[in-house]
Design a protein around this motif. Structure first.
Motif, PDB file in Angstrom:
ATOM      1  N   LYS A   1       0.864  -1.181   0.000  1.00 47.65           N
ATOM      2  CA  LYS A   1       0.000   0.000   0.000  1.00 47.65           C
ATOM      3  C   LYS A   1       0.904   1.236   0.000  1.00 47.65           C
ATOM      4  CE  LYS A   1      -3.675  -0.619   2.626  1.00 47.65           C
ATOM      5  NZ  LYS A   1      -4.228  -0.816   3.974  1.00 47.65           N
ATOM      6  N   PRO A   2       0.532   2.327  -0.713  1.00 46.07           N
ATOM      7  CA  PRO A   2       1.386   3.525  -0.696  1.00 46.07           C
ATOM      8  C   PRO A   2       1.592   4.045   0.737  1.00 46.07           C
ATOM      9  CG  PRO A   2      -0.334   3.735  -2.358  1.00 46.07           C
ATOM     10  CD  PRO A   2      -0.647   2.494  -1.569  1.00 46.07           C
ATOM     11  N   PRO A   3       2.778   4.597   1.022  1.00 45.90           N
ATOM     12  CA  PRO A   3       3.116   4.954   2.412  1.00 45.90           C
ATOM     13  C   PRO A   3       2.168   5.962   3.051  1.00 45.90           C
ATOM     14  CG  PRO A   3       4.774   5.780   0.858  1.00 45.90           C
ATOM     15  CD  PRO A   3       3.907   4.829   0.103  1.00 45.90           C
ATOM     16  N   MET A   4       1.783   7.012   2.315  1.00 48.99           N
ATOM     17  CA  MET A   4       0.942   8.027   2.951  1.00 48.99           C
ATOM     18  C   MET A   4      -0.478   7.511   3.168  1.00 48.99           C
ATOM     19  SD  MET A   4       2.906  10.280   3.988  1.00 48.99           S
ATOM     20  CE  MET A   4       4.486   9.471   3.966  1.00 48.99           C
ATOM     21  N   GLU A   5      -0.938   6.633   2.272  1.00 47.54           N
ATOM     22  CA  GLU A   5      -2.250   6.003   2.440  1.00 47.54           C
ATOM     23  C   GLU A   5      -2.233   5.113   3.694  1.00 47.54           C
ATOM     24  OE1 GLU A   5      -3.638   4.034  -1.196  1.00 47.54           O
ATOM     25  OE2 GLU A   5      -4.867   2.719   0.073  1.00 47.54           O
TER      26      GLU A   5
ATOM     27  N   ILE B   1      -2.269   4.441  25.144  1.00 47.54           N
ATOM     28  CA  ILE B   1      -0.808   4.465  25.148  1.00 47.54           C
ATOM     29  C   ILE B   1      -0.342   3.745  23.895  1.00 47.54           C
ATOM     30  CG2 ILE B   1       1.264   3.731  26.423  1.00 47.54           C
ATOM     31  CD1 ILE B   1      -0.888   3.577  28.855  1.00 47.54           C
ATOM     32  N   VAL B   2       0.478   4.423  23.106  1.00 49.11           N
ATOM     33  CA  VAL B   2       0.947   3.828  21.857  1.00 49.11           C
ATOM     34  C   VAL B   2       2.458   3.679  21.919  1.00 49.11           C
ATOM     35  CG1 VAL B   2       1.028   4.067  19.352  1.00 49.11           C
ATOM     36  CG2 VAL B   2      -0.947   4.938  20.598  1.00 49.11           C
ATOM     37  N   VAL B   3       2.931   2.477  21.591  1.00 50.46           N
ATOM     38  CA  VAL B   3       4.371   2.230  21.569  1.00 50.46           C
ATOM     39  C   VAL B   3       4.851   2.246  20.124  1.00 50.46           C
ATOM     40  CG1 VAL B   3       6.194   0.567  22.138  1.00 50.46           C
ATOM     41  CG2 VAL B   3       4.241   0.845  23.683  1.00 50.46           C
ATOM     42  N   SER B   4       5.930   2.992  19.868  1.00 49.48           N
ATOM     43  CA  SER B   4       6.502   3.016  18.520  1.00 49.48           C
ATOM     44  C   SER B   4       8.012   2.842  18.598  1.00 49.48           C
ATOM     45  CB  SER B   4       6.120   4.316  17.801  1.00 49.48           C
ATOM     46  OG  SER B   4       6.426   4.199  16.432  1.00 49.48           O
ATOM     47  N   ASN B   5       8.579   2.669  17.417  1.00 50.22           N
ATOM     48  CA  ASN B   5       9.955   2.231  17.338  1.00 50.22           C
ATOM     49  C   ASN B   5      10.816   3.282  16.655  1.00 50.22           C
ATOM     50  OD1 ASN B   5      12.009   0.248  17.319  1.00 50.22           O
ATOM     51  ND2 ASN B   5      10.436  -1.297  16.988  1.00 50.22           N
ATOM     52  N   ASN B   6      12.000   3.523  17.182  1.00 52.10           N
ATOM     53  CA  ASN B   6      12.901   4.479  16.534  1.00 52.10           C
ATOM     54  C   ASN B   6      13.743   3.739  15.488  1.00 52.10           C
ATOM     55  OD1 ASN B   6      14.656   6.466  15.786  1.00 52.10           O
ATOM     56  ND2 ASN B   6      15.057   7.180  17.855  1.00 52.10           N
ATOM     57  N   VAL B   7      13.275   3.755  14.246  1.00 54.72           N
ATOM     58  CA  VAL B   7      13.960   3.031  13.161  1.00 54.72           C
ATOM     59  C   VAL B   7      14.578   4.008  12.169  1.00 54.72           C
ATOM     60  CG1 VAL B   7      12.461   1.001  13.311  1.00 54.72           C
ATOM     61  CG2 VAL B   7      11.816   2.887  11.808  1.00 54.72           C
ATOM     62  N   PHE B   8      14.851   5.240  12.625  1.00 55.77           N
ATOM     63  CA  PHE B   8      15.142   6.317  11.688  1.00 55.77           C
ATOM     64  C   PHE B   8      16.596   6.784  11.674  1.00 55.77           C
ATOM     65  CE2 PHE B   8      10.919   6.659  13.589  1.00 55.77           C
ATOM     66  CZ  PHE B   8      10.123   6.489  12.475  1.00 55.77           C
ATOM     67  N   GLU B   9      17.443   6.159  12.453  1.00 52.27           N
ATOM     68  CA  GLU B   9      18.744   6.787  12.688  1.00 52.27           C
ATOM     69  C   GLU B   9      19.958   5.977  12.252  1.00 52.27           C
ATOM     70  OE1 GLU B   9      18.716   7.988  16.805  1.00 52.27           O
ATOM     71  OE2 GLU B   9      17.035   9.358  16.484  1.00 52.27           O
TER      72      GLU B   9
ATOM     73  N   ALA C   1       6.334   6.087   6.147  1.00 53.11           N
ATOM     74  CA  ALA C   1       4.992   5.939   6.734  1.00 53.11           C
ATOM     75  C   ALA C   1       5.086   5.997   8.256  1.00 53.11           C
ATOM     76  CB  ALA C   1       4.351   4.629   6.284  1.00 53.11           C
ATOM     77  N   MET C   2       6.069   5.280   8.816  1.00 60.19           N
ATOM     78  CA  MET C   2       6.230   5.298  10.275  1.00 60.19           C
ATOM     79  C   MET C   2       6.582   6.687  10.791  1.00 60.19           C
ATOM     80  SD  MET C   2       7.887   1.872  11.735  1.00 60.19           S
ATOM     81  CE  MET C   2       7.949   2.670  13.322  1.00 60.19           C
ATOM     82  N   GLY C   3       7.427   7.395  10.042  1.00 56.39           N
ATOM     83  CA  GLY C   3       7.799   8.761  10.428  1.00 56.39           C
ATOM     84  C   GLY C   3       6.576   9.662  10.475  1.00 56.39           C
ATOM     85  N   ARG C   4       5.747   9.535   9.461  1.00 55.42           N
ATOM     86  CA  ARG C   4       4.526  10.344   9.366  1.00 55.42           C
ATOM     87  C   ARG C   4       3.575  10.017  10.530  1.00 55.42           C
ATOM     88  NH1 ARG C   4       1.542  14.397   8.570  1.00 55.42           N
ATOM     89  NH2 ARG C   4      -0.611  13.948   8.082  1.00 55.42           N
ATOM     90  N   ILE C   5       3.395   8.726  10.779  1.00 59.33           N
ATOM     91  CA  ILE C   5       2.490   8.299  11.863  1.00 59.33           C
ATOM     92  C   ILE C   5       3.007   8.825  13.205  1.00 59.33           C
ATOM     93  CG2 ILE C   5       1.587   6.296  13.146  1.00 59.33           C
ATOM     94  CD1 ILE C   5       1.862   4.723  10.420  1.00 59.33           C
ATOM     95  N   ASN C   6       4.296   8.652  13.459  1.00 61.80           N
ATOM     96  CA  ASN C   6       4.868   9.109  14.727  1.00 61.80           C
ATOM     97  C   ASN C   6       4.692  10.608  14.924  1.00 61.80           C
ATOM     98  OD1 ASN C   6       5.698   6.577  15.437  1.00 61.80           O
ATOM     99  ND2 ASN C   6       7.874   6.911  15.087  1.00 61.80           N
TER     100      ASN C   6
ATOM    101  N   TYR D   1      15.768  10.110  10.071  1.00 61.97           N
ATOM    102  CA  TYR D   1      15.081  10.192   8.780  1.00 61.97           C
ATOM    103  C   TYR D   1      13.569  10.303   9.020  1.00 61.97           C
ATOM    104  CZ  TYR D   1      13.504   8.421   4.183  1.00 61.97           C
ATOM    105  OH  TYR D   1      12.897   8.255   2.972  1.00 61.97           O
ATOM    106  N   ALA D   2      12.911  11.125   8.189  1.00 63.58           N
ATOM    107  CA  ALA D   2      11.433  11.245   8.218  1.00 63.58           C
ATOM    108  C   ALA D   2      10.877  11.713   9.565  1.00 63.58           C
ATOM    109  CB  ALA D   2      10.768   9.923   7.810  1.00 63.58           C
ATOM    110  N   GLN D   3      11.594  12.603  10.255  1.00 66.46           N
ATOM    111  CA  GLN D   3      11.110  13.109  11.543  1.00 66.46           C
ATOM    112  C   GLN D   3      10.478  14.498  11.451  1.00 66.46           C
ATOM    113  OE1 GLN D   3      11.113  11.058  14.470  1.00 66.46           O
ATOM    114  NE2 GLN D   3      11.332   9.847  12.599  1.00 66.46           N
ATOM    115  N   GLY D   4      10.409  15.067  10.238  1.00 64.71           N
ATOM    116  CA  GLY D   4       9.781  16.384  10.086  1.00 64.71           C
ATOM    117  C   GLY D   4      10.699  17.536  10.441  1.00 64.71           C
ATOM    118  N   LYS D   5      11.999  17.395  10.192  1.00 66.82           N
ATOM    119  CA  LYS D   5      12.954  18.438  10.597  1.00 66.82           C
ATOM    120  C   LYS D   5      12.778  19.734   9.799  1.00 66.82           C
ATOM    121  CE  LYS D   5      16.564  15.692   9.928  1.00 66.82           C
ATOM    122  NZ  LYS D   5      15.834  14.433   9.642  1.00 66.82           N
TER     123      LYS D   5
END
Lengths: 187, 127
Positions: free
Chosen positions: A104-108, A128-136, A151-156, B8-12
């Motif tokens: 599915k497209p990420p923003m959708e 309470i929502v748990v999310s993961n730091n997968v961005f670094e 998609a995860m970045g947008r949701i977070n 990445y993708a954090q809205g900086k």
């Protein structure tokens, strides 16, 4: 109240999420629900889920497995004051994105999950929502993986803007990133 | 000078545009400006890590180049991804890119009057 908890793998974010759910519901007639978004594929996943369930059992959580369509938890809970712990966005996003024939497209994906979380949030006392730091890690993965991370970045980001509190957990230590009302006691 | 770091993708960039006003800044994507024609606007270097990566790949000397750039643009805002929180890659260029980006960010952070880390779109001032 809504709380977003973020951390790396093995950071202690799940355990902090459980503690938070327990202390928010302590001494009150609140039902505690643990929403497991992990999809169980094999014996290993089954074992992991059973172990987690046993660890939670003494804390009075009712477990609901909801790998996609998060809003459907509303049909599975009893009426009254409810504290929900959703674990976790990385599983939910992966399941939503990769369950069909094509991703599915990420923003959708992001908008679907955000919309469903908003819908559930309005119906419960604490979420309470748990999310993961997968961005670094700086790795340029293949396109679908990058889209999943987007998609995860947008949701977070959206969940963080909705939340009353955002907490990052590192080495088991909670670090407050956002606190909407400073009068609320910290725990 | 200000430094904004985060995953990445954090809205900086959105965070910077919201905080400083879109009309007050001129955004450069993964590149450094080489003239002062837009001096009336604050220069924002977005995806700064990409510039470091390109300079490393081209065999340039990004550390030295950044120093010269910062002398010219004392009020700029530099936005960079945090790329160091993962397994160190086997590929030599990838390793050099991470190491070099880390060292340069330290150098920039030392000079910056403000350093913010953005997580989930929320800025935390760490200096």
């Amino acid at each position: 109240m809504m709380i977003l908890i973020i951390g790396g793998s093995g950071s202690g974010k799940s355990s902090y999420g459980e503690q938070t759910a327990v202390s928010l519901s302590a001494g009150k007639d609140f039902k505690k629900y643990y929403i497991a978004a992990m999809k169980i594929f094999d014996g290993e996943g089954q074992k992991k889920a059973e172990r987690h369930r046993a660890l939670r059992s003494g804390k009075g959580f009712i477990t609901i497995e909801q790998p996609v369509d998060f809003f459907r938890v509303l049909e599975k809970m009893e009426e009254g004051n409810r504290t929900l712990l959703l674990e976790c966005i990385s599983n939910l996003a992966a399941n939503e994105m990769f369950s069909g024939e094509v991703p599915k497209p990420p923003m959708e994906t992001a908008e679907k999950i955000i919309g469903e979380i908003q819908k559930v949030q309005r119906q419960v006392t604490h979420l309470i929502v748990v999310s993961n730091n997968v961005f670094e890690d700086g790795i340029a993965y293949e396109k679908t993986v990058m889209e999943y991370i987007q998609a995860m970045g947008r949701i977070n980001q959206k969940l963080a803007s909705m939340a009353d509190r955002v907490v990052e957990v590192a080495a088991g230590i909670p670090i407050t990133v956002k606190q909407e009302d400073s009068r609320i006691c910290r725990f | 000078m200000k430094l904004i770091i985060g995953g990445y993708a954090q809205g900086k960039l959105d965070y910077v545009l919201e905080k400083y006003g879109m009309e007050n800044v001129s955004v450069w994507e993964g590149t450094l400006p080489n003239s002062k024609e837009l001096a009336e606007k604050t220069v924002v270097i977005n995806h700064f890590h990409n510039w470091v990566r390109n300079r490393v790949a081209e065999g340039g000397c990004p550390q030295q180049e950044v120093r010269l750039f910062l002398e010219q643009y004392r009020d700029c805002i530099i936005i960079s991804d945090e790329i160091g929180n993962g397994i160190v890659p086997q590929d030599p260029l990838e390793r050099e890119y991470r190491e070099c980006t880390g060292r340069i960010l330290i150098q920039i952070a030392e000079r910056a009057e403000e350093v913010e880390r953005v997580l989930c779109g929320i800025g935390q001032r760490i200096k």
